[in-house]
Every structure is written in structure tokens, then in C-alpha cells.
Design a protein around this motif. Structure first.
Motif, mmCIF file in Angstrom:
data_model
loop_
_atom_site.group_PDB
_atom_site.id
_atom_site.type_symbol
_atom_site.label_atom_id
_atom_site.label_comp_id
_atom_site.label_asym_id
_atom_site.label_seq_id
_atom_site.Cartn_x
_atom_site.Cartn_y
_atom_site.Cartn_z
ATOM 1 N N GLU A 74 0.799 -1.225 0.000
ATOM 2 C CA GLU A 74 0.000 0.000 0.000
ATOM 3 C C GLU A 74 0.835 1.281 0.000
ATOM 4 O O GLU A 74 0.398 2.304 -0.531
ATOM 5 C CB GLU A 74 -0.932 0.009 1.218
ATOM 6 C CG GLU A 74 -1.965 -1.108 1.191
ATOM 7 C CD GLU A 74 -2.700 -1.241 2.515
ATOM 8 O OE1 GLU A 74 -2.414 -0.431 3.444
ATOM 9 O OE2 GLU A 74 -3.553 -2.134 2.637
ATOM 10 N N GLU A 75 2.007 1.228 0.591
ATOM 11 C CA GLU A 75 2.784 2.456 0.762
ATOM 12 C C GLU A 75 4.177 2.388 0.144
ATOM 13 O O GLU A 75 4.895 3.389 0.151
ATOM 14 C CB GLU A 75 2.899 2.778 2.264
ATOM 15 C CG GLU A 75 1.541 2.885 2.962
ATOM 16 C CD GLU A 75 1.665 2.903 4.466
ATOM 17 O OE1 GLU A 75 2.520 3.663 4.975
ATOM 18 O OE2 GLU A 75 0.922 2.166 5.146
ATOM 19 N N GLY A 79 7.339 3.515 2.904
ATOM 20 C CA GLY A 79 6.432 3.464 4.045
ATOM 21 C C GLY A 79 7.101 2.984 5.314
ATOM 22 O O GLY A 79 6.682 3.337 6.421
ATOM 23 N N ARG A 82 8.609 5.932 7.114
ATOM 24 C CA ARG A 82 7.706 7.057 7.363
ATOM 25 C C ARG A 82 7.950 7.598 8.764
ATOM 26 O O ARG A 82 7.993 6.861 9.741
ATOM 27 C CB ARG A 82 6.246 6.606 7.212
ATOM 28 C CG ARG A 82 5.237 7.699 7.487
ATOM 29 C CD ARG A 82 3.950 7.422 6.772
ATOM 30 N NE ARG A 82 4.118 7.640 5.326
ATOM 31 C CZ ARG A 82 3.296 7.164 4.400
ATOM 32 N NH1 ARG A 82 2.264 6.424 4.751
ATOM 33 N NH2 ARG A 82 3.494 7.418 3.135
ATOM 34 N N GLN A 154 -0.129 7.230 10.636
ATOM 35 C CA GLN A 154 -1.297 7.702 9.889
ATOM 36 C C GLN A 154 -1.632 6.877 8.647
ATOM 37 O O GLN A 154 -2.767 6.860 8.199
ATOM 38 C CB GLN A 154 -1.129 9.170 9.500
ATOM 39 C CG GLN A 154 0.031 9.462 8.581
ATOM 40 C CD GLN A 154 0.120 10.938 8.252
ATOM 41 O OE1 GLN A 154 -0.801 11.716 8.475
ATOM 42 N NE2 GLN A 154 1.248 11.353 7.707
ATOM 43 N N GLY A 155 -0.665 6.176 8.062
ATOM 44 C CA GLY A 155 -0.961 5.341 6.894
ATOM 45 C C GLY A 155 -1.282 6.153 5.655
ATOM 46 O O GLY A 155 -0.858 7.297 5.507
ATOM 47 N N GLU A 156 -2.069 5.531 4.737
ATOM 48 C CA GLU A 156 -2.481 6.179 3.497
ATOM 49 C C GLU A 156 -4.008 6.201 3.405
ATOM 50 O O GLU A 156 -4.653 5.230 3.767
ATOM 51 C CB GLU A 156 -1.905 5.430 2.287
ATOM 52 C CG GLU A 156 -0.400 5.556 2.108
ATOM 53 C CD GLU A 156 0.032 6.919 1.597
ATOM 54 O OE1 GLU A 156 -0.858 7.727 1.228
ATOM 55 O OE2 GLU A 156 1.237 7.188 1.583
ATOM 56 N N PRO A 157 -4.658 7.288 2.923
ATOM 57 C CA PRO A 157 -4.024 8.543 2.513
ATOM 58 C C PRO A 157 -3.565 9.348 3.722
ATOM 59 O O PRO A 157 -4.154 9.258 4.791
ATOM 60 C CB PRO A 157 -5.151 9.269 1.770
ATOM 61 C CG PRO A 157 -6.401 8.724 2.382
ATOM 62 C CD PRO A 157 -6.110 7.288 2.729
ATOM 63 N N LYS A 158 -2.531 10.136 3.532
ATOM 64 C CA LYS A 158 -1.955 10.900 4.628
ATOM 65 C C LYS A 158 -2.781 12.154 4.925
ATOM 66 O O LYS A 158 -3.205 12.846 4.014
ATOM 67 C CB LYS A 158 -0.511 11.314 4.295
ATOM 68 C CG LYS A 158 0.448 10.148 4.210
ATOM 69 C CD LYS A 158 1.864 10.615 4.015
ATOM 70 C CE LYS A 158 2.085 11.147 2.605
ATOM 71 N NZ LYS A 158 3.504 11.468 2.356
ATOM 72 N N ARG A 161 0.987 15.992 5.387
ATOM 73 C CA ARG A 161 1.926 15.766 4.285
ATOM 74 C C ARG A 161 3.352 15.612 4.794
ATOM 75 O O ARG A 161 4.137 14.849 4.242
ATOM 76 C CB ARG A 161 1.873 16.938 3.291
ATOM 77 C CG ARG A 161 0.563 17.090 2.577
ATOM 78 C CD ARG A 161 0.663 18.144 1.474
ATOM 79 N NE ARG A 161 1.286 19.378 1.931
ATOM 80 C CZ ARG A 161 0.628 20.353 2.561
ATOM 81 N NH1 ARG A 161 -0.662 20.199 2.829
ATOM 82 N NH2 ARG A 161 1.252 21.445 2.939
ATOM 83 N N ARG A 263 -7.460 9.426 10.601
ATOM 84 C CA ARG A 263 -6.887 8.348 9.790
ATOM 85 C C ARG A 263 -7.986 7.726 8.941
ATOM 86 O O ARG A 263 -9.170 7.827 9.274
ATOM 87 C CB ARG A 263 -6.279 7.243 10.671
ATOM 88 C CG ARG A 263 -5.053 7.643 11.419
ATOM 89 C CD ARG A 263 -4.224 6.456 11.834
ATOM 90 N NE ARG A 263 -4.974 5.477 12.625
ATOM 91 C CZ ARG A 263 -4.516 4.278 12.944
ATOM 92 N NH1 ARG A 263 -3.348 3.893 12.526
ATOM 93 N NH2 ARG A 263 -5.228 3.453 13.676
ATOM 94 N N HIS A 264 -7.588 7.079 7.854
ATOM 95 C CA HIS A 264 -8.552 6.393 7.001
ATOM 96 C C HIS A 264 -9.229 5.271 7.794
ATOM 97 O O HIS A 264 -8.556 4.563 8.559
ATOM 98 C CB HIS A 264 -7.841 5.816 5.764
ATOM 99 C CG HIS A 264 -8.785 5.394 4.685
ATOM 100 N ND1 HIS A 264 -9.470 4.205 4.720
ATOM 101 C CD2 HIS A 264 -9.182 6.024 3.534
ATOM 102 C CE1 HIS A 264 -10.235 4.097 3.649
ATOM 103 N NE2 HIS A 264 -10.073 5.186 2.907
#
Length: 329
Positions: A74-75, A79, A82, A154-158, A161, A263-264
């Protein structure tokens, strides 16, 4: 001359600490990211627990291998690093302050500034010196630790930024206290953690030195020399012991740091702002809602990371310190 010697020693300790901390943190960043993802996940982090009927919600991460595959898919490879920039900004001054303060405290306790005299300090003084040095380093570098945790979790989407956007948003919405969210459980954690890490490291070094002496028929100083591999083993054991004992406090700290974080939904339930009244309430709530396993979420990647991190930090510090001493004298 004495003042110049103290300044030189402080410079060596601070520089060696910063370099060793930076190397260790960069090498072990992937394990740290996985550990944080487990710690901030409210749902179970093992596959069998997530299938229980009394547990609601789907678990995003259910094992180290699965988490590694998901983050990579995913990242991408980045990632796993990060939050590494704020982590370096945190860990380099942290280890610089820690080793500098530690050396000063040991000098005070031993009555000598020579490192070889510090190894003969009693275990109690080693533990106390490590704990106090850890507290000083924590207060001096904490906001970067907070930003590192937020960016890594936080993962994706961020939603943030970069480090600057996270800092600005936290400062605007929560003020300066927001940059120190979770400081109390961090200090409560760092006292036993730093005390155990440095105290057991010194203890293992004494044992290793005695072992080398016993193995040799000659009792000269050269026969008691501790090799780089033996230093690595001492650091490995010290990091493992400290992390195994203090992990639940680290979980509570991470929860305080990500309270209210956007977070998503696929990353699981969101921890609301002021979800826990204090550290005791956090420990109690996690225990009641997630069981004992909740207090040890991320323990596997944490120990897998802590052991080499401690080993790399101590070995890099010892070698960097010796190298700087040789070129400055």
C-alpha cells in the motif's frame, strides 16, 4: 586545562551519542513503523483474537509478516521509513543528551571522568544514572517523538503531508501542551527503561570482563579486553530486557500521542481526543477493553527492534567515542 578537558569530553559524548542514535534509528526504522501500527490499533493484533465473537471491528494488522506485506503493497518501501526525519531529529539530540548527562552523573558518582572507572560502579548507581539521563533526554527531545509517532501511524491517505504540517496543526488546535501529549507516561516509562538498559548493559559488561579474565590464565588488562562482538551481545541483552519490562507503558504513551488523529477508516477505530483521563486510566481501559494482549500489542516487533537497536547504539557509541578521543588527543 581541566575545564577544556571537560568540554572535550562533553563534545565527544554528545557527538558519539548523536551518531550512534542516528545509525541505530535508521537501521531499525521498518520495525519501529510496524510496532507503532500495532500499538495504535484498537482492534486485536493477532489473527485468532480478531475472530472472537466478542470482538467488534476488523483488524487491519494481524501479524508481523502480514503487516509487512500490507505496508509494502500500500505504501511502498518508503512506508517503512515514514516519520524517520522527525525520528532522527528526536533520537539524535536524545542520545546526545542521554550519553552526555550519563557520563557526567557517572563521573560524579565514581569521582573520575575515565570510562574504565565507570564500569566498576555499583549496579544501583548505574541504574539511577541511566534513569536520570533518560529523563533529561526525553524532556529535551519529546516534541519530535510525538511528531514521529503521528507520521508513522497515519498510513495512506496521509492527513499530514510532512512534519511541518503536523506541527502547525497540533500547535493551532492543542497549543504547546499538545506537543507534549503523553509526556507523563513517557517519563514513567523512561525511568525503568533507561535505568534497566544502561544498568544491565554495565552489568553485562562487568560479567563479560570477568568471563574473559577467567578464560585466560594471564590476568593482564589485555586479557580482559571486551571485543566488539561481546559489546554487541551486551547491548542486545540490555535492549531486550528493558523493552520486555516496559512495553505496556510504551503502548499507553503511543495512545496519548495519537488521540484525535485523523486516519482512514480501514486502519480501524479512531481514538477520540481525551479518550483517557490519565496514564492509570489508559492502562485500566486498555486492560478492560482489549485484555492483557492489548498492553503488549507490538511486543514482537518491539523486541525484535529493541535488541539490535540497543546493540547498534552501544557498539556505535563505544567505537565513535574511541575514534573521536584518538583524533582529539
Amino acid at each position: 586545562m581541566e575545564e577544556k578537558g571537560q568540554l572535550k569530553r562533553a563534545f565527544i559524548n554528545a557527538t558519539s551519542g548523536a551518531i550512534s542514535g542516528g545509525i541505530s534509528r535508521t537501521v531499525t526504522s521498518p520495525l519501529d513503523v510496524i510496532k507503532i501500527r500495532f500499538q495504535v490499533q484498537l482492534e486485536p493484533t493477532s489473527q485468532w483474537a480478531s475472530l472472537r465473537k466478542d470482538v467488534s471491528g476488523n483488524s487491519k494488522y494481524t501479524g508481523m509478516l502480514q503487516a509487512t506485506k500490507d505496508i509494502l503493497r500500500e505504501e511502498g518501501l518508503k512506508g517503512f521509513w515514514r516519520g524517520n526525519v522527525p525520528a532522527l531529529l528526536m533520537v539524535m539530540p536524545y542520545t546526545a543528551i542521554q550519553f552526555t548527562v550519563l557520563h557526567q552523573l557517572k563521573t560524579l558518582a565514581a569521582g573520575s571522568s575515565k570510562s574504565e572507572d565507570h564500569i566498576n560502579l555499583s549496579p544501583y548507581l548505574s541504574y539511577i544514572s541511566g534513569a536520570l539521563a533518560g529523563c533529561a533526554a526525553t524532556v529535551g527531545s519529546y516534541p519530535f517523538d510525538l511528531l514521529r509517532t503521528i507520521l508513522a501511524s497515519q498510513g495512506e491517505p496521509k492527513f499530514y503531508r510532512n512534519m511541518r504540517s503536523a506541527f502547525v496543526d497540533i500547535f493551532k488546535t492543542r497549543g504547546i501542551p499538545g506537543l507534549y501529549a503523553g509526556l507523563t507516561p513517557t517519563l514513567v516509562e523512561i525511568v525503568p527503561y533507561a535505568g534497566l538498559q544502561f544498568g544491565t548493559y554495565d552489568t553485562f559488561k562487568r560479567w563479560m570482563k570477568a568471563w574473559n579474565h577467567l578464560r585466560s590464565s594471564n590476568s593482564s588488562q589485555g586479557d580482559e579486553y571486551i571485543s566488539s562482538f561481546q559489546l554487541f551481545i551486551c547491548g542486545l541483552a540490555a535492549g531486550t530486557c528493558a523493552k520486555a519490562v516496559c512495553h505496556p507503558l510504551d503502548v499507553v504513551k503511543k495512545r496519548f500521542q495519537i488521540e484525535g488523529l485523523q486516519r482512514h477508516p480501514r486502519y480501524g477505530a479512531r481514538l477520540e481526543h481525551r479518550a483517557y483521563r490519565n496514564m492509570y486510566d489508559g492502562l485500566r481501559r486498555i486492560l478492560l477493553e482489549e485484555g492483557w494482549a492489548g498492553l503488549y500489542k507490538g511486543i514482537v516487533p518491539s523486541i525484535v527492534k529493541a535488541a539490535p537497536a540497543g546493540a547498534v547504539t552501544f557498539v556505535a557509541y563505544e567505537y565513535t567515542s574511541d575514534w573521536l578521543e584518538s583524533i582529539l588527543t
